[in-house]
Design an enzyme around this catalytic site. Structure first.
Site, PDB file in Angstrom:
ATOM      1  N   ASP A  73      12.411   1.853-103.648  1.00  0.00           N
ATOM      2  CA  ASP A  73      11.596   2.414-104.732  1.00  0.00           C
ATOM      3  C   ASP A  73      11.661   3.931-104.833  1.00  0.00           C
ATOM      4  OD1 ASP A  73       9.967   2.808-102.293  1.00  0.00           O
ATOM      5  OD2 ASP A  73       8.463   3.502-103.715  1.00  0.00           O
ATOM      6  N   ASP A 107      13.290  -1.478 -97.863  1.00  0.00           N
ATOM      7  CA  ASP A 107      12.404  -0.334 -97.685  1.00  0.00           C
ATOM      8  C   ASP A 107      11.004  -0.905 -97.452  1.00  0.00           C
ATOM      9  OD1 ASP A 107      11.267   2.353 -98.016  1.00  0.00           O
ATOM     10  OD2 ASP A 107      10.545   1.562 -99.944  1.00  0.00           O
ATOM     11  N   ASP A 119       7.365   1.157 -97.593  1.00  0.00           N
ATOM     12  CA  ASP A 119       6.318   1.661 -98.492  1.00  0.00           C
ATOM     13  C   ASP A 119       6.773   1.642 -99.948  1.00  0.00           C
ATOM     14  OD1 ASP A 119       4.074   2.917 -96.637  1.00  0.00           O
ATOM     15  OD2 ASP A 119       6.027   3.356 -95.736  1.00  0.00           O
TER      16      ASP A 119
END
Length: 272
Positions: free
Chosen positions: A212, A8, A10
């Site tokens: 996240d 991922d 960001d």
């Protein structure tokens, strides 16, 4: 050893200022030197991601739009998924009880109805920019996904409205605390990575992934080695309590973990 690593962007690979740290870049290059396939799995648009990959001179597959597109090393579309026109039409034209801003994505870019300069902060290093347009005038068959951005509590209430209206005709997901996405049915990063791994002749057990947010949940749960960021959404940690939690993106924790994994694979890992 894993043969593919999926990241991922960001909150995971990118630091809080939305930059890739030098240690992270060096570690990604080390992975390629070990013939480990790189995949960036992000909600960001390919028009933003492709220049970044070219700038870093990294061979990497791209999963963009939270799984709506899978792109080859050369930028060809290997897999695509779009909102069904009936869902897009309903979301674009219904009156939702929310203060959130609406954003539409398709292959031509990112569209929104009014200028929101603060939203461009996350894209300041790439220069990627929204295009102002009357969203109701976008043809429903040209919509890949729709995002709502705003206060989390407001978005939580909106998600209930959307779920009641759309049912199983769309997939709703929080890609960040302040971003709720309306995606095609069955569309997520995990499904896209499954398509890519099969194309490469790999099993999901041969993949590792880092994330996240709730849009990473399926991907992290399907791979052989899923790693959750220390700064991850509480909902993600609660949904995947069996997965190890590493450090914070501000400390380039992905690089820290991978360096240990490459150099000391037989020793226990301790977050920085």
């Amino acid at each position: 050893m894993a043969k593919l690593a999926a990241f991922d962007m960001d909150g995971t690979l990118l630091m809080p200022d939305h930059r890739l740290g030098n240690e992270t870049i060096a570690t990604l290059k080390r992975l390629r030197e070990r013939d480990i396939t790189l995949t960036f799995a992000t909600g960001r648009h390919v028009l933003e991601m492709r220049p970044l990959i070219d700038q870093l001179a990294l061979d990497a597959f791209l999963i963009t739009g939270n799984g709506t597109r899978v792109h080859s090393l050369h930028g060809d579309v290997m897999h695509r998924s779009d909102l069904s026109p009936d869902v897009a039409d309903e979301v674009l034209h219904a009156r939702w009880e929310t203060h959130a801003s609406m954003h539409v994505f398709n292959d031509n870019g990112w569209f929104t109805g009014k200028a929101i300069p603060e939203m461009l902060q996350a894209h300041m290093y790439s220069g990627f920019h929204y295009q102002l347009r009357d969203l109701r005038q976008i043809p429903a068959h040209e919509v890949t996904k729709i995002c709502f951005c705003g206060d989390h509590d407001d978005l939580a209430r909106l998600s209930i409205q959307l779920q009641e209206a759309l049912g199983d005709r769309a997939h709703l997901c929080f890609s960040a605390v302040d971003c709720l996405e309306v995606l095609p049915v069955g569309c997520n990063k995990g499904a896209a990575l499954t398509v890519l791994s099969a194309h490469l002749g790999l099993t999901m057990q041969e993949c590792m992934a880092f994330g996240d947010a709730m849009n990473d949940r399926e991907m992290l749960s399907l791979v052989g080695r899923g790693l959750v960021m220390g700064n991850a959404m509480g909902q993600l940690k609660a949904a995947l309590p069996h997965l190890p939690v590493i450090g914070h993106c501000q400390n380039q924790a992905v690089s820290h973990y991978l360096t240990h994994w490459l150099d000391k694979p037989n020793l226990p890992y301790s977050p920085e």
